[in-house]
Design an enzyme around this catalytic site. Structure first.
Site, PDB file in Angstrom:
ATOM      1  N   PHE A   1       5.435  73.686  37.018  1.00  0.00           N
ATOM      2  CA  PHE A   1       5.783  74.333  35.671  1.00  0.00           C
ATOM      3  C   PHE A   1       5.082  75.435  35.154  1.00  0.00           C
ATOM      4  CE2 PHE A   1       7.592  70.184  36.089  1.00  0.00           C
ATOM      5  CZ  PHE A   1       8.824  70.292  35.456  1.00  0.00           C
ATOM      6  N   HIS A   2       5.450  76.640  34.568  1.00  0.00           N
ATOM      7  CA  HIS A   2       4.746  77.412  34.117  1.00  0.00           C
ATOM      8  C   HIS A   2       5.349  78.362  33.207  1.00  0.00           C
ATOM      9  CE1 HIS A   2       7.342  79.958  36.767  1.00  0.00           C
ATOM     10  NE2 HIS A   2       6.900  80.794  36.373  1.00  0.00           N
ATOM     11  N   ARG A   3       6.608  78.181  33.000  1.00  0.00           N
ATOM     12  CA  ARG A   3       7.507  79.185  31.861  1.00  0.00           C
ATOM     13  C   ARG A   3       6.956  78.819  30.451  1.00  0.00           C
ATOM     14  NH1 ARG A   3      11.069  81.923  34.480  1.00  0.00           N
ATOM     15  NH2 ARG A   3      12.003  82.548  32.560  1.00  0.00           N
TER      16      ARG A   3
END
Length: 391
Positions: free
Chosen positions: A232-234
């Site tokens: 996850f990075h958004r």
């Protein structure tokens, strides 16, 4: 936006209808005549095959948008790419500052180098800057992975890819849907080529064999086929404390262990919010190289991610994916390889459903072709670039 019929363009049109011999690419282009602008790890992955075929014609310019030098170096080395000829630093700044600074520096650089064309890939701030700088200097622009649309104007990436597509002299579209999107925006078909996605060749090139994959899996303390891989990075997921906490809770509720390579952005947000993912089944690891990441994905039970590239990769190594996002610009895999969901209990619900017949799910996906084509996308892309430059 006008209605249009679906159309399929030729994979690559050459002057005489013959396939260009890839061994002649370097010979047909002057040394350092093509500026390849990249700034993130996904751009390295998807441009590696094109850079290899261009050979000494390519001038590699790294904007430093992903500014972790150690991790970036690993990706260059894994693909056997030489290190950038020029490295500028825009990492860590706001979007506007990144685009503005990179545009200014690239404009000056293009003025000195005068390349015959500029290549950008995808939808990053680097793409927007490279496109604007090429346009300002009157240099022909090539956009690799053109035509993707989420129709979600809250996504900065949507604006970046639209800028690139409308400024590009050559739009290299990966799928029929991407070709259709470009047609719907009145981008002339003479500027469009359907090539497939270079990710397919990249996955096949770096995917370890079964023995190595399983050794990598065991090294992470999990058993093949009995764990989930998550990333996850958004901003929509990690820039909101409540949303990020909910995602971690759902990962903790999964019936199998989770390997979670932690993106630097996500790690910073965890620290900012004081969140400690202390669920027994979650193993947090530092960012890993692409080869190792592919091994874990291919040996996982399923993947959970908000990454665009992962949506493409699972269609190559045939694993189911839960896409945790509001929208996606890759509808080709939704309903087959991937399910699009919002953060919440539905994540665990889908996972449990897959676990009830995991071998059947894997077997079904194994019969499906990737919508992103075969290993030929880099070749078709370079053929199209050579043809454009010879016009």
């Amino acid at each position: 936006m006008r209605q249009c019929k679906r159309r399929t363009l030729p994979s690559a049109q050459t002057r005489d209808g013959e396939t260009i011999d890839t061994s002649s690419f370097s010979a047909s282009l002057p040394e350092r005549s093509v500026a390849v602008v990249l700034g993130t790890r996904p751009e390295i992955i998807k441009l590696a095959g094109i850079v290899e075929l261009l050979g000494p014609a390519a001038w590699i310019i790294h904007t430093g948008q992903h500014y972790d030098d150690d991790m970036t170096r690993i990706f260059f080395e894994e693909f056997g790419m030489r290190h950038p000829d020029v490295h500028i630093q825009i990492g860590g700044a706001t979007r506007g500052t990144q685009i503005g600074a990179a545009t200014t520096m690239l404009d000056e650089l293009f003025g000195e180098l005068r390349p015959q064309c500029v290549i950008v890939q995808g939808d990053t701030n680097t793409v927007a800057a490279g496109s604007l700088a090429a346009n300002a200097r009157g240099i022909r622009l090539v956009h690799v992975e053109a035509g993707l649309r989420s129709n979600d104007r809250t996504m900065p990436e949507e604006h970046n890819r639209i800028i690139a597509d409308h400024l590009a002299d050559l739009c290299l579209a990966p799928t029929d849907i991407a070709v259709e999107n470009l047609a719907a925006e009145n981008i002339d078909e003479t500027r469009v080529r359907k090539t497939g996605n270079t990710i397919v060749e990249a996955v096949h090139r770096l995917m370890p064999d079964v023995t190595d994959r399983r050794s990598i899996t065991v090294a992470h303390g999990v058993r093949p086929g009995q764990f989930a891989l998550a990333t996850f990075h958004r901003p929509e997921n990690v820039d909101d404390a409540a949303v990020l906490e909910e995602i971690l809770l759902q990962l903790g509720n999964l019936p199998i262990p989770v390997v979670l390579p932690l993106h630097p952005r996500t790690r910073k947000r965890l620290d900012d919010y004081g969140l400690v993912p202390n669920m027994d089944n979650i193993t947090i690891v530092s960012p890993i190289g692409y080869r190792e990441f592919l091994a874990l994905g291919a040996e996982s039970a399923f993947v959970i991610s908000d990454s665009g590239g992962v949506q493409e990769e699972v269609s190559v190594y045939k694993r189911p994916l839960i896409v945790v996002r509001r929208s996606t610009e890759r509808p080709e895999v939704i309903g087959t390889f991937a399910q699009l969901v919002q953060p919440g209990p539905v994540i665990a619900q889908i996972a449990v459903g897959w676990m009830d017949d995991l071998s059947g799910v894997h077997e079904t996906l194994g019969t499906l072709e990737s919508p992103y084509g075969d290993d030929g996308a880099p070749r078709r892309s370079v053929e199209s670039i050579v043809e454009m430059l010879d016009r």
